[in-house]
Structures are given as structure tokens and as C-alpha cells.
Design a protein around this motif. Structure first.
Motif, mmCIF file in Angstrom:
data_model
loop_
_atom_site.group_PDB
_atom_site.id
_atom_site.type_symbol
_atom_site.label_atom_id
_atom_site.label_comp_id
_atom_site.label_asym_id
_atom_site.label_seq_id
_atom_site.Cartn_x
_atom_site.Cartn_y
_atom_site.Cartn_z
ATOM 1 N N VAL A 1 47.000 42.262 34.423
ATOM 2 C CA VAL A 1 46.484 41.827 35.718
ATOM 3 C C VAL A 1 47.451 42.350 36.776
ATOM 4 C CG1 VAL A 1 45.796 39.883 37.142
ATOM 5 C CG2 VAL A 1 45.530 39.749 34.651
ATOM 6 N N THR B 1 42.729 44.545 35.222
ATOM 7 C CA THR B 1 42.067 43.828 36.303
ATOM 8 C C THR B 1 43.097 43.646 37.409
ATOM 9 O OG1 THR B 1 42.666 41.729 35.293
ATOM 10 C CG2 THR B 1 40.487 42.569 34.799
ATOM 11 N N MET C 1 43.736 32.223 34.157
ATOM 12 C CA MET C 1 43.379 33.488 33.503
ATOM 13 C C MET C 1 43.158 33.278 32.018
ATOM 14 S SD MET C 1 45.538 36.313 35.382
ATOM 15 C CE MET C 1 46.139 36.057 37.058
#
Lengths: 331, 331
Positions: free
Chosen positions: A91, A125, B132
Motif C-alpha cells: 500500500v 494499491t 486494511m
């Protein structure tokens, strides 16, 4: 999309990390085909490292990537497995992304060469918040030979590789809480920033150990994980924990030696191996590990199984003490 | 640590999800032993879902967990693989953690029963920032039969399962951008919140398809992934995309039909399968899928390979058009 940062990055920087692993299909698929070598099981482990929690906010991105990979390789070593491949879910934060993306790929490339492992796939992401690197690693181990935390037997000796507490001191130095002597700065920083997973020992671990774990939460916490999974009592002599010269330097400055030893033994991130094995083969193991350049120290023993849930007895000068903390927990 | 929230949660709520998978060792180890069934490969895929990006901030935690798992199962279906196990790395936010932890385990338990899959391991951490969920899923596929994006051949027909664009409309409804007729509300919400991975088709996919992918970025984006990986040109007739009644209702309200169709075809999260296969077996495939309750629609064809990098030609009323966007990218 072609032309987008995300897919360009995968194609130009990450896909080359998958070469040598045909099942990764050069990262052009959502999934990889990963089958263990003939006669082997996969040992599979996963660890997420978070900026500001597992590595500092201003960390070199290549070092953050390597630490994330190495934390997983360390788990594989504890299972007696040889590194093979890994999936990486990243991420990316909204800030400083370019430098991180570039350093991340550079760092992984370095460690892939060192440890003989390849990128198999994953997911990229982005989100507001800290940078997160979540890796799932695959190691091969001959069928049925994976070493577990749960195999410790009464009569086993308790051993540890390398030295304990350096990474915690390295973190203190990084945070400005401890100012090491000049000669110790680099060692402590390195031990915190770029731990050395004991992959070289994987073969010996599966040959000799009844139980093993790597030290990520802290020596005491992780030894207790073995005790609980094996439903045994482990006795650990705090006086025996192996210390580096830099750790000894710090220790001499502390007012309470026992408390200071407890602190070293409950710091995380050492990525050494804690093992138990039959007393009669310990000397052979120590000799074999020494030939591979890894020192091994006797810490105590597995005393009995009994009907308890298992636990850890920590001794100083032969007397049991009760630690206020065994190591790190997230919540 | 015993007594801590983290380890109690793993022991009481997550470990039960691993029962039935001996290699998970009841989550008492850092790693799992995962070996594919005799004669099979593992297909392995990973997807991270982030609160506020892949699911809304106020999402039911059980639904967020199920969507994260299903996104991965959908990738496995596209590879022709049958779900077996998954690793879950979760970063818990500092707020509203208890409800999320409980709902997360509840949601996974429900979907484990539906899809016949078990938790094998993972990692739980906490950090400031969004929730997450990063899952790495393992599916079994007979050796050498995994279906790739790269197998499309000139002369193949291009197909898609189910209906396209519902999830994007469900998101619009959730965001208050679109107010569906009352009868459409639940369908659109469900399609966005709890997609249906096409696991039931995995056997047919490996039996019939030359290439397959699941629709996560958007139909056009994902069809183009096949084109690029296969180095073929794909022709896709936008008039042919299968629409649900709720999507038709939305379509009739749009001023520009072509633009509206493009929008439906570039929305993400449909989790339908896009496939190519020889023209002569398409009818058989459609019949077999129909017996399993899944409608399949012909979208176009694979025209030629040539020396190009591969690409997607989108046609409306037989004429090529140039979409301004094909789907979602993270950066």
C-alpha cells in the motif's frame, strides 16, 4: 492501464524480479502457479511491516523492503524451509511515492540475489496513511519435515543463535533514547535496520530441532510461544543470553542488571532462532552451525510437560523472577 | 502474549477458522504447511482491500471481510482453480476495533462454509489509518491446467458471465450520486457489497477457456489485459454487454447511450469472468454454464495476433470508438 504509473511500475520494475520463476508469468496475471519441488511441502508465512511501527518514517525504502522480506525469510528458517518465492502486497502512501517505489524494487533485487528467492505476484494499491508492505513467503521443506513450535520435549535443551537485544538498542539509538559509543553505532543500526535471517541454518534446523521459532516479538515472548504450543515448561537462564560487545557496553551503564537483561530479552526484531533439541545432539548442532559461521548458545532446558498449558520460567542467578513484560504486542 | 487482545483474538476467533486444515497448526505457528493435493498445482493470488477505497468507511465489517476473500476467490475462478486456503494479513485501525475484529471473523466463517476454504495463517497488526485486509488465496488446479490471461488465440470468441456495471451503480447509490428505483436498491447494493465469485465455473473454465480474467478493474480494462498478455487484438461490441434490469433502468435515464455503456463497462468490482475460447465450443460452454445457473454472453472475438503488443477495439453499432477511460487504476 498502459501509461499509468501503477502498470508501468509493475512492468518495468517488479516484473524483472519474477524472472527465473516461470509460474509468475512475468506478473502479467492476477495469480501465480506455485507448486513445491518434487518431494517437498511449502512452508508459507506472512508478515506485514508498517512505516512508523516496524520501520522508521524516514527509512531508506530499499532497507524497508529488505527488512520486510527478511522478516518472512526468518520465519521460513525457523520452520527449516529454504526460501523460494514471495507475494508482495504494497500500500503506497500518497507522499514521496516515486522514491519509495524505486527504492523498494532496488532493495528486493539485492536480497533476491542474496537469498535465492523470486517475486511471484501480489498487489499494489495506494491509500492515505503509512506505507505498508505485506509479504507472503514460500519455502520448500522435504515432505513432513517442517519444524514447528509445538515439538519441544521434556529433556530438550533450549538454544539461541547469534546475539540478543541488539535490534532493540538499535531502535533506541535511532530514536535518540540511547547514544551508543561511536564504535557501536553501525552494528546496532545494522541489526535493527537489516536483520540477518538465519536461512543458512534451515537444513540443520530440520535435521536437529524438535521445535523452533524466530525472535520477532522478543526472546522471552517467542520462547514462551514454544512453551505454550508444546505444552511444556521452559527454563531460561537470563544470565546466559548471548550479548554482543555493543549490548555489553549498554548493559554496564544500567543501574539494575536483571532489569536490563530482561529489557534486552524482551526487545523484538532480533530475527535469531530459538530452538529446542535432544541434549545428546546439542554439541553436534553447535559445531555444525559454527562451521556455517553462526554461534549458538545454550539458554536453558525443557523441564516437564505435565498437565499445564505450558509456560516460561525465567531465572537469574538460579532464582526464578517474574518479568513485567515478555515482548511486543500490537494491542 | 497470553492475556493480550492480539493473541486472545487469534486463539479464540481466528484459530477456529483454521480447523479442517491440519497444515495451519491451529495458527499456533508463524507459518503454515501448504501442499497442493496430489496431481495439482497451487494457483496463488493476492489482493488488498482498503477501507474508504475498496469498501466504504461505514461498511459492515463482516461484509468487508467477505468481499476481501471473494475478490481473491474470483481470481482463482478465472485461473480455473478450486478454493482451498488463504492467509490473511490485517491492519486494524485504532478506532472501532472490537466491532471490526468480531465482524471480520463472523464474515469469514460464513464464506468459508459457502466456498469450502480455510484460514491458513497470516498476521495481525495495528496502525493509525484505514482498515486494511490483505489476503493471499490458494486454489488447486490439475497440474499444468491453470488458465492464463495470455492464452487467447485469433478466432476465439470473447465471452463474459453474468451482468456488467451493477457494482459501479451500487457504489454510486451508496455514495448518493444515483438514487435507484426502490425495486433496484437491494440488487445494486448487493452486487457492490457482496460480489459472487464464479467459483462454480472453475472446472468449465479450465476445460474450455484459452484465456480468462475476472472483472475487478472494469470490463474494458480487464479485457485489454487479456489482449496485451496474449498479444492479440480483441474486438468488443459494447452493445452486447449483458445488463441487469436495474442497470437498464439507469441506462434509459442517461443522455448519451454510448457514453453510459462505456461507463458501465469501465466500472470495477463486477467479479464476473471474461473468457476467450474456440468458436466451435462456445455453445457447449454456454449450455454447461447455464446448467450451473450462470448466464454467459458473447461480447466479440479475438481478431488477429500480428506483431502488435495487443489491444482492445471497442465497437458501438459496428463502429470503433475510443474510450476516455478503460477502468480503475490506483495511480
Amino acid at each position: 492501464m498502459s501509461g499509468s504509473g501503477e502498470f508501468d511500475y509493475i512492468r518495468t520494475r517488479l516484473a524483472p524480479l519474477s524472472l527465473g520463476l516461470p509460474g509468475a508469468a512475468a506478473l502479467t496475471d492476477d495469480g501465480a502457479v506455485l507448486t513445491p519441488p518434487e518431494g517437498c511441502d511449502w512452508a508459507v508465512t506472512a508478515d506485514t511491516l508498517i512505516e512508523g511501527r516496524h520501520f522508521p518514517h524516514n527509512e531508506d525504502p530499499a532497507l524497508a523492503a529488505r527488512k520486510a522480506l527478511r522478516a518472512n525469510l526468518s520465519d521460513l528458517a525457523a520452520m527449516g524451509a529454504d526460501p523460494h518465492a514471495y507475494m508482495a502486497c504494497v500500500v503506497w502512501p500518497d507522499t514521496n511515492r516515486e522514491a519509495r517505489m524505486s527504492g523498494f524494487a532496488d532493495g528486493l533485487a539485492l536480497d533476491q540475489d542474496i537469498f535465492g528467492v523470486h517475486l511471484a505476484g501480489g498487489d499494489t494499491t495506494s491509500a492515505p496513511g503509512p506505507w505498508m508492505i505485506s509479504i507472503t513467503a514460500f519455502g520448500s521443506v522435504p515432505k513432513g519435515q517442517a519444524v514447528r513450535r509445538s515439538g519441544a520435549k521434556p529433556g530438550d535443551q533450549l538454544l539461541v543463535t547469534g546475539t540478543i537485544g541488539d535490534a532493540g538498542l538499535g531502535l533506541k539509538a535511532r530514536q535518540g533514547i540511547y547514544a551508543p559509543p561511536k564504535a557501536d553505532v553501525e552494528w546496532l543500526a545494522q541489526r535493527f535496520t537489516l536483520p540477518e535471517p538465519r536461512c543458512a541454518l534451515s537444513g540443520l534446523v530440520r535435521q536437529y530441532a524438535h521445535a523452533a521459532i524466530d525472535v520477532s516479538d522478543g526472546l522471552l515472548a517467542d520462547a514462551r510461544h514454544i512453551a505454550e504450543a508444546s505444552r511444556c515448561m521452559l527454563e531460561l537462564n537470563l544470565d546466559s543470553i548471548p550479548l554482543s560487545d555493543p549490548a555489553r557496553h549498554w548493559l554496564t551503564q544500567q543501574p539494575d542488571r536483571s532489569q536490563a537483561l530482561l529489557e534486552l530479552a524482551s526487545g523484538g526484531d532480533d530475527y535469531e532462532l530459538v530452538l529446542t533439541m535432544s541434549a545428546d545432539i546439542v554439541t553436534d548442532f553447535i559445531t555444525a552451525a559454527s562451521r556455517l559461521g553462526v554461534a549458538v548458545t545454550r539458554l536453558g532446558e525443557v523441564t516437564f510437560g505435565g498437565d499445564s498449558d505450558g509456560g516460561l520460567i525465567v531465572k537469574v542467578d538460579g532464582e526464578p523472577i517474574t518479568p513485567s513484560s515478555f515482548g511486543f504486542t500490537h494491542f
